[in-house]
Structures are given as C-alpha cells and as structure tokens.
Design a protein around this motif. Sequence first.
Motif, PDB file in Angstrom:
ATOM      1  N   HIS A   1       4.848   7.385  14.660  1.00 24.35           N
ATOM      2  CA  HIS A   1       4.403   6.062  15.131  1.00 24.35           C
ATOM      3  C   HIS A   1       4.654   4.979  14.084  1.00 24.35           C
ATOM      4  O   HIS A   1       4.008   3.935  14.088  1.00 24.35           O
ATOM      5  CB  HIS A   1       2.908   6.053  15.490  1.00 24.35           C
ATOM      6  CG  HIS A   1       2.514   7.042  16.535  1.00 24.35           C
ATOM      7  ND1 HIS A   1       1.350   7.758  16.502  1.00 24.35           N
ATOM      8  CD2 HIS A   1       3.157   7.439  17.654  1.00 24.35           C
ATOM      9  CE1 HIS A   1       1.264   8.551  17.537  1.00 24.35           C
ATOM     10  NE2 HIS A   1       2.362   8.387  18.247  1.00 24.35           N
ATOM     11  N   HIS A   2       5.560   5.217  13.148  1.00 22.33           N
ATOM     12  CA  HIS A   2       5.685   4.321  12.002  1.00 22.33           C
ATOM     13  C   HIS A   2       7.149   4.068  11.642  1.00 22.33           C
ATOM     14  O   HIS A   2       7.673   3.000  11.935  1.00 22.33           O
ATOM     15  CB  HIS A   2       4.872   4.950  10.855  1.00 22.33           C
ATOM     16  CG  HIS A   2       4.717   4.097   9.657  1.00 22.33           C
ATOM     17  ND1 HIS A   2       3.697   4.259   8.761  1.00 22.33           N
ATOM     18  CD2 HIS A   2       5.468   3.089   9.175  1.00 22.33           C
ATOM     19  CE1 HIS A   2       3.808   3.378   7.788  1.00 22.33           C
ATOM     20  NE2 HIS A   2       4.885   2.652   8.030  1.00 22.33           N
ATOM     21  N   GLY A   3       7.820   5.037  11.025  1.00 21.33           N
ATOM     22  CA  GLY A   3       9.219   4.819  10.638  1.00 21.33           C
ATOM     23  C   GLY A   3       9.680   5.864   9.648  1.00 21.33           C
ATOM     24  O   GLY A   3       8.941   6.795   9.318  1.00 21.33           O
TER      25      GLY A   3
ATOM     26  N   LEU B   1      14.150   3.719   0.595  1.00 18.89           N
ATOM     27  CA  LEU B   1      14.169   2.655   1.600  1.00 18.89           C
ATOM     28  C   LEU B   1      13.327   3.081   2.797  1.00 18.89           C
ATOM     29  O   LEU B   1      13.551   4.153   3.368  1.00 18.89           O
ATOM     30  CB  LEU B   1      15.618   2.377   2.037  1.00 18.89           C
ATOM     31  CG  LEU B   1      16.619   2.133   0.891  1.00 18.89           C
ATOM     32  CD1 LEU B   1      18.024   1.920   1.444  1.00 18.89           C
ATOM     33  CD2 LEU B   1      16.208   0.952   0.022  1.00 18.89           C
ATOM     34  N   HIS B   2      12.366   2.243   3.156  1.00 20.58           N
ATOM     35  CA  HIS B   2      11.445   2.583   4.257  1.00 20.58           C
ATOM     36  C   HIS B   2      11.531   1.498   5.322  1.00 20.58           C
ATOM     37  O   HIS B   2      11.288   0.321   5.036  1.00 20.58           O
ATOM     38  CB  HIS B   2      10.029   2.696   3.707  1.00 20.58           C
ATOM     39  CG  HIS B   2       8.978   2.731   4.770  1.00 20.58           C
ATOM     40  ND1 HIS B   2       8.917   3.744   5.713  1.00 20.58           N
ATOM     41  CD2 HIS B   2       7.969   1.883   5.050  1.00 20.58           C
ATOM     42  CE1 HIS B   2       7.892   3.496   6.523  1.00 20.58           C
ATOM     43  NE2 HIS B   2       7.306   2.376   6.143  1.00 20.58           N
ATOM     44  N   VAL B   3      11.898   1.898   6.539  1.00 21.89           N
ATOM     45  CA  VAL B   3      12.094   0.937   7.635  1.00 21.89           C
ATOM     46  C   VAL B   3      11.319   1.367   8.874  1.00 21.89           C
ATOM     47  O   VAL B   3      10.963   2.542   9.029  1.00 21.89           O
ATOM     48  CB  VAL B   3      13.602   0.785   7.981  1.00 21.89           C
ATOM     49  CG1 VAL B   3      14.361   0.172   6.820  1.00 21.89           C
ATOM     50  CG2 VAL B   3      14.230   2.123   8.374  1.00 21.89           C
ATOM     51  N   HIS B   4      11.046   0.407   9.751  1.00 20.75           N
ATOM     52  CA  HIS B   4      10.323   0.650  11.002  1.00 20.75           C
ATOM     53  C   HIS B   4      11.285   0.363  12.154  1.00 20.75           C
ATOM     54  O   HIS B   4      11.563  -0.808  12.419  1.00 20.75           O
ATOM     55  CB  HIS B   4       9.149  -0.322  11.147  1.00 20.75           C
ATOM     56  CG  HIS B   4       8.088  -0.208  10.094  1.00 20.75           C
ATOM     57  ND1 HIS B   4       6.937  -0.959  10.152  1.00 20.75           N
ATOM     58  CD2 HIS B   4       7.998   0.538   8.978  1.00 20.75           C
ATOM     59  CE1 HIS B   4       6.169  -0.674   9.117  1.00 20.75           C
ATOM     60  NE2 HIS B   4       6.788   0.233   8.375  1.00 20.75           N
ATOM     61  N   SER B   5      11.801   1.385  12.801  1.00 17.63           N
ATOM     62  CA  SER B   5      12.690   1.117  13.945  1.00 17.63           C
ATOM     63  C   SER B   5      12.037   1.620  15.239  1.00 17.63           C
ATOM     64  O   SER B   5      11.201   2.532  15.213  1.00 17.63           O
ATOM     65  CB  SER B   5      14.050   1.811  13.757  1.00 17.63           C
ATOM     66  OG  SER B   5      13.918   3.199  13.954  1.00 17.63           O
TER      67      SER B   5
ATOM     68  N   ALA C   1       0.842  -1.203   0.000  1.00 19.48           N
ATOM     69  CA  ALA C   1       0.000   0.000   0.000  1.00 19.48           C
ATOM     70  C   ALA C   1       0.876   1.251   0.000  1.00 19.48           C
ATOM     71  O   ALA C   1       0.467   2.303  -0.497  1.00 19.48           O
ATOM     72  CB  ALA C   1      -0.914  -0.002   1.221  1.00 19.48           C
ATOM     73  N   GLU C   2       2.084   1.124   0.545  1.00 18.92           N
ATOM     74  CA  GLU C   2       2.979   2.277   0.653  1.00 18.92           C
ATOM     75  C   GLU C   2       3.728   2.564  -0.654  1.00 18.92           C
ATOM     76  O   GLU C   2       4.560   3.479  -0.707  1.00 18.92           O
ATOM     77  CB  GLU C   2       3.937   2.073   1.826  1.00 18.92           C
ATOM     78  CG  GLU C   2       3.183   2.133   3.158  1.00 18.92           C
ATOM     79  CD  GLU C   2       3.989   1.681   4.359  1.00 18.92           C
ATOM     80  OE1 GLU C   2       5.150   1.282   4.198  1.00 18.92           O
ATOM     81  OE2 GLU C   2       3.426   1.708   5.466  1.00 18.92           O
ATOM     82  N   THR C   3       3.424   1.782  -1.704  1.00 17.36           N
ATOM     83  CA  THR C   3       4.034   2.042  -3.017  1.00 17.36           C
ATOM     84  C   THR C   3       3.751   3.477  -3.464  1.00 17.36           C
ATOM     85  O   THR C   3       4.566   4.091  -4.149  1.00 17.36           O
ATOM     86  CB  THR C   3       3.481   1.029  -4.053  1.00 17.36           C
ATOM     87  OG1 THR C   3       3.823  -0.287  -3.605  1.00 17.36           O
ATOM     88  CG2 THR C   3       4.081   1.253  -5.426  1.00 17.36           C
TER      89      THR C   3
HETATM   90 ZN    ZN Z   1       5.748   1.241   6.828  1.00 12.94          ZN
END
Ligand code: ZN
Length: 213
Positions: free
Chosen positions: A177-179, A102-106, A83-85
């Motif tokens: 709350h995401h990344g 590049l999308h990451v969740h830390s 969905a984040e495309t």
């Molecule tokens: Zn995400």
Amino acid sequence: MNLRNVISPRQGLVQVASEFYRRGWMAGTAGNLSCRDPGEPACFWVTASGRAKGGLTVADFLLVDIGSGEVLDQVSPGNKPSAETVIHRALYRLDPRIQACLHVHSVDACLVGMRHQGDALPLPPLEMLKGLGIWEEHPTLELPVFENYLDVDRIGAEINRRFNAQVPQVPAFLIRHHGITVWGESLEQAFHRTEIMEFILSFLAREGGATRP
Ligand SMILES: [Zn+2]
C-alpha cells in the motif's frame, strides 16, 4: 538522463526526483531519495521531509550519519529528515557497496502489493531482469514485501531482521500500500534499477497481479 557528469550527489538526486515526478512516481511530496557522500562514506544525503519532488533544489537535503542517524548538515534551517530515513540507514548499514537508495510511490506498486498477500512477491521471468544483474535462463525470484506500519522504525527493524538473516535476491523491496525502495552501487545504477522494477510492477499490475498464495 545522463547522471555520469553530475558534480554532487544532491545535483544528481534533484535530476532523479524531477524525472520520477514526471513519471508520476513522486507525486506531491511522495517518496525520498538518498546518496552516500563520496568524501564521507559513513554519511548520506537524503531529501528533506515534506518537499515537493517536482521542484526540488540542492537546498532540500540533509547530511545524515548512517550509524547514529544524527543530522550533520541541515543545509537549510527548516529541513527535517524524512521519517523513512531509518529505512535508508538500514540499507547502507547492510552493505558498504550500496551508494544510493531510491524510494518511490507508484500506482502499479500499490496495485500489485494490494493483490498479493504474502511477504514475498514472485517476479515473472522477464528479459528485463537482466538489468538487475540476473542472468539465469528461467529465474525464480521473489521481491521482499513488508507491511506498511505507521511507525516507520518498525519497518526499518523488520528490514534489518530479514535482510541480515538472508540477503535479498533482488536489490529492492516493496512496502504494501506504499511503494518500492531500490538501491545500487551508483546513483545511475539505482536509477536504472528503479525503472526496471517499475516496468516489472507495471507488467504485473496489467497482467492482473502476481500469483495469489
Ligand atoms: Zn514512502
């Protein structure tokens, strides 16, 4: 990690996912990675939705048209674009020099975003900023912050609106709350910039968070 000799964008992204998973930034199926196709710069490869990032293979990607969002190569029958495309498309449209997003969740990104209420997070003047191409003596930089809507198209529209009005000071933004999402003019550059941004967020998380508004 050496990304200079990878044969295809997908092989490079598999390596990056494996490394980010090892660092705890892509736990489970979290995050998504993309790279512009070198032969077809109007398209990009993006991770398929719901794939475990610790065991990604070159079959876990789709080729997507930047302008229309149409899937041009599904690679495997069950592959669906994340969905984040829409966020990746917004960034590639913004600047033709962008080659990878590049999308990451830390945990650190979530902690810092939670403590800071504004729509721009002041960054500390750390030496590490030079890795983002910032060479000022006492830089005063802000990381754009977006709210985390369930409707991801709304986040994409907000990114378009803000970044078309003003080019961000740093090649990254945070969704609360995401990344974070980070981009670069090569996959290698985007990888290094993600490391730097996570270093800075880790610093802020341990320091007690950014300055409160
Ligand atoms: Zn995400």
